[in-house]
Write an enzyme that holds these catalytic residues in place. Structure first.
Site, PDB file in Angstrom:
ATOM      1  N   CYS A 137      38.188 -52.242 -35.590  1.00  0.00           N
ATOM      2  CA  CYS A 137      39.447 -52.350 -36.333  1.00  0.00           C
ATOM      3  C   CYS A 137      40.557 -52.866 -35.430  1.00  0.00           C
ATOM      4  O   CYS A 137      40.868 -52.250 -34.414  1.00  0.00           O
ATOM      5  CB  CYS A 137      39.803 -50.984 -36.911  1.00  0.00           C
ATOM      6  SG  CYS A 137      41.180 -51.045 -38.072  1.00  0.00           S
TER       7      CYS A 137
ATOM      8  N   ASN B  57      33.588 -57.321 -37.349  1.00  0.00           N
ATOM      9  CA  ASN B  57      34.726 -56.681 -37.981  1.00  0.00           C
ATOM     10  C   ASN B  57      35.802 -57.749 -38.170  1.00  0.00           C
ATOM     11  O   ASN B  57      35.592 -58.918 -37.860  1.00  0.00           O
ATOM     12  CB  ASN B  57      35.222 -55.515 -37.107  1.00  0.00           C
ATOM     13  CG  ASN B  57      35.887 -54.420 -37.918  1.00  0.00           C
ATOM     14  OD1 ASN B  57      36.709 -54.710 -38.788  1.00  0.00           O
ATOM     15  ND2 ASN B  57      35.542 -53.179 -37.639  1.00  0.00           N
TER      16      ASN B  57
END
Length: 440
Positions: free
Chosen positions: A138, A203
């Site tokens: 993230c 991601n």
């Protein structure tokens, strides 16, 4: 019909399509709707123990649109789950018991401290889930708190946490990698060294979606300010495929199971990830744009393709295209292709001529007998494929491979007969013959 059943790290699912850890997997209601629609598994939205995780009550998403208003890219500034950990765990337990044939992976993010991981792992394992995914990717919000991509950008941290998780849990450990790094191979190697069972990638990519020029504020903004977010969707697929392939062909990580993520919108996208080494694929943006039932088209399309190609299982496809990827120095410099225009299909728009004349090799003529007519000038064509790439009409421009002995009109030389043996060709800088000659 081909069998789409997938086994990944001993985890069984009826098909390789899993929902990625993201807003669509935030709670029981959404996940049940997804499983009812036919998804093979889910990765539950990232859970943690930080009581200070609070998402903004304002724009969290922003889309990059194409000219036809289709979503090309997607950006989000949403944090991990802001619901109580126990609430998530209770729901995960209920869903897994109700759907035992579907894969249930739980994404976790806690501080890079051994005790934090030691505390949360038994609680997650107690839900009956099939595996855990360590969110080291993230790029926003949590990374400012020393988690997410701030861990994923340091191979030593990845190795350390992976080893903790393998010590304190019997579940398969998947490490989710950040693309916000120079070389994806190093974090993947660290995950393997730490004992992780697999990696998932990519991601989201660090991004700012744009600026509102009337208000001079970034998009999206909460009030009058905004923050960088995570970029995903169709536009990131080439980046994701490259990183998946890099891990699949790296001698130090070859054979390590991969769950592919990034811009998967249809069965064909999924098949490409599988061909480059992904045992399962994870989807988020497509579900957020089209809804959960898109998985039915994905399953039908992949099954039909497998039937046509003679594949009876997904496992037979995994990594099939990896050997076709190599370093630039290994490319066959004796290989020659030329563009060809199918005049029956050509609408005489002139786009190929404009781009070739202005930005390439002036290899297309624009008129014949005083009429608008486009032809390839083979004596100028270098086979760059630009015209094919921009032609708006399918099957109008294509590339033709010159055969051994055929004369290349641009150079006036015949294509060498050693054409198919470039690996050992004396003109190949990577061949033993070339290296021996240079040494001598």
């Amino acid at each position: 019909m081909a069998n789409l059943h997938t086994e990944f790290l001993g985890i069984h699912s009826p098909n390789p399509f899993w929902l990625a850890s993201a807003p669509p997997t935030d709670k029981e209601y959404n996940v049940v709707r997804a499983l009812e629609a036919g998804w093979g598994g889910v990765v539950w939205k990232t859970v943690g123990e930080d009581p200070h995780v609070v998402n903004v009550y304002g724009p969290r998403y922003s889309a990059l649109m194409g000219g036809d208003r289709r979503v090309i890219g997607f950006n989000n500034i949403e944090l991990i789950s802001d619901r109580p950990l126990q609430t998530n765990l209770d729901e995960i337990r209920r869903v897994k018991r109700a759907w035992p044939d579907r894969a249930m992976i739980v994404s976790i993010m806690v501080p890079c401290e051994e005790q934090s991981w030691k505390n949360i792992l038994p609680r997650v394992e107690d839900t009956g889930c099939d595996g855990i995914e360590l969110n080291f990717g993230c790029p926003h919000g949590m990374s400012e708190r020393g988690m997410g991509s701030s861990v994923g950008q340091v191979p030593e941290y990845i190795e350390l946490v992976a080893r903790w998780c393998k010590s304190y849990s019997k579940l398969p450990v998947i490490v989710k990698l950040t693309p916000n790094i120079t070389d994806i191979r190093y974090p993947a190697r660290a995950a393997k060294k730490g004992g992780a069972d697999a990696v998932s990638l990519i991601n989201t990519i660090n991004s700012v979606m744009g600026v509102n020029l009337e208000t001079m504020t970034m998009v999206p903004s909460v009030g009058k300010q905004g923050s960088h977010g995570g970029y995903c969707g169709t536009a990131v697929k080439p980046i994701a495929l490259n990183m998946v392939a890099e891990i699949a062909r790296d001698p130090q990580t070859a054979g390590m199971p991969i769950s592919g993520i990034g811009g998967i919108n249809n069965w064909r996208d999924a098949a490409e990830f599988i061909a480059l080494g992904s045992g399962t694929v994870q989807v988020c943006t497509a579900a957020m744009v089209y809804g959960f039932r898109i998985v039915q088209d994905m399953c039908d399309g992949l099954s039909n393709f497998m039937d046509q190609q003679g594949y009876t299982s997904v496992a037979q496809m995994v990594g099939k295209a990896v050997p076709s990827i190599t370093g630039w120095s290994n490319l066959n410099l004796n290989h020659v292709e030329k563009a060809v225009i199918n005049q029956d299909n050509c609408i005489q728009c002139g786009r190929c001529y404009a781009v070739c004349e202005d930005t390439s090799h002036q290899a297309i003529s624009a008129s014949k007998d005083g009429q608008r007519h486009f032809e390839i000038k083979e004596d100028e064509c270098v086979g760059c494929n630009l015209c094919v790439s921009i032609c708006p009409v399918p099957d109008t421009l294509s590339m033709r491979v010159l055969q051994s002995g055929e004369v290349d009109q641009r150079t006036g030389k015949a294509v060498p007969a050693h054409y198919a043996n470039w690996t050992t060709h004396p003109n190949n800088p990577s061949s033993p013959t070339f290296k021996a000659a240079v040494t001598a």
